[in-house]
Design a protein around this motif. Sequence first.
Motif, PDB file in Angstrom:
ATOM      1  N   SER A  53       0.818  -1.218   0.000  1.00 42.52           N
ATOM      2  CA  SER A  53       0.000   0.000   0.000  1.00 42.52           C
ATOM      3  C   SER A  53       0.853   1.271   0.000  1.00 42.52           C
ATOM      4  CB  SER A  53      -0.982   0.009   1.171  1.00 42.52           C
ATOM      5  OG  SER A  53      -0.300   0.025   2.412  1.00 42.52           O
ATOM      6  N   LYS A  54       1.966   1.273   0.716  1.00 42.50           N
ATOM      7  CA  LYS A  54       2.841   2.464   0.730  1.00 42.50           C
ATOM      8  C   LYS A  54       3.503   2.653  -0.634  1.00 42.50           C
ATOM      9  CE  LYS A  54       2.478   3.339   5.200  1.00 42.50           C
ATOM     10  NZ  LYS A  54       1.098   3.213   5.542  1.00 42.50           N
ATOM     11  N   PHE A  55       3.884   1.542  -1.269  1.00 43.42           N
ATOM     12  CA  PHE A  55       4.466   1.619  -2.611  1.00 43.42           C
ATOM     13  C   PHE A  55       3.422   2.108  -3.608  1.00 43.42           C
ATOM     14  CE2 PHE A  55       7.000  -1.642  -0.475  1.00 43.42           C
ATOM     15  CZ  PHE A  55       8.274  -1.152  -0.668  1.00 43.42           C
ATOM     16  N   ASP A  56       2.195   1.595  -3.499  1.00 39.46           N
ATOM     17  CA  ASP A  56       1.123   2.028  -4.397  1.00 39.46           C
ATOM     18  C   ASP A  56       0.843   3.514  -4.232  1.00 39.46           C
ATOM     19  OD1 ASP A  56       0.855  -0.504  -5.478  1.00 39.46           O
ATOM     20  OD2 ASP A  56      -0.816  -1.063  -4.177  1.00 39.46           O
ATOM     21  N   ALA A  57       0.873   4.008  -2.993  1.00 49.03           N
ATOM     22  CA  ALA A  57       0.656   5.440  -2.747  1.00 49.03           C
ATOM     23  C   ALA A  57       1.790   6.265  -3.345  1.00 49.03           C
ATOM     24  CB  ALA A  57       0.522   5.706  -1.246  1.00 49.03           C
ATOM     25  N   ALA A  58       3.029   5.787  -3.212  1.00 47.50           N
ATOM     26  CA  ALA A  58       4.170   6.504  -3.773  1.00 47.50           C
ATOM     27  C   ALA A  58       4.102   6.527  -5.300  1.00 47.50           C
ATOM     28  CB  ALA A  58       5.474   5.868  -3.305  1.00 47.50           C
TER      29      ALA A  58
END
Length: 144
Positions: free
Chosen positions: A110-115
Motif C-alpha cells: 500500500s505504501k508503494f502504491d501510494a508513492a
Amino acid sequence: MKKIDSAPHPLAIHFPTAQAVAALLHPHAEVVIHDVMTDRVVRIWNAFSKRRPGAPSHLGHDPDLLEEADTYGPYEKANFDGSRIKSISAVLRDKDNRRAGFLCINLDLSKFDAAIALLSAFATPLTDRPEPLFRHDWRERINL
C-alpha cells in the motif's frame, strides 16, 4: 498433579529466522509460520492481517503442499482491507527433515502504491500540449 507438556513447538527452530526477517522489514512485512499438520498459524510477527497464533491457516491438507516446490512465489494477494500484498512462502522442515510448515512473508504494497500514485501525478501532464506555443519552435520538433 497433571504434568504440563513444555516441549517447544517442532517449528520453533525457525522462529529466529522469522523474527530476523520481520525486524528487517518492519513495519511493512508480516511474517507468519504455519503448521501444515494442524493447519494453524503457529507464530506471527508484525501482524497486519488480523490473524493471530492458533488461527486457521486455510491451507487445507493438500498433498501437493507436502510434495511439490520448496518455495512458492512471489505472488500477489489481498489484505482484509483490499490492499495489495506481495507474498512468498517457503517450506519449513522439522528436525527430522520432514515438511512441517511454511514461512510466509507478506509485504504490504500500500505504501508503494501510494508513492507510485504520487509520482505518477507529477509525471503525467494535465492537458495536451498547447500547439500555439510550439507552432514555430523548430527545436521542440527536433527534440520530439
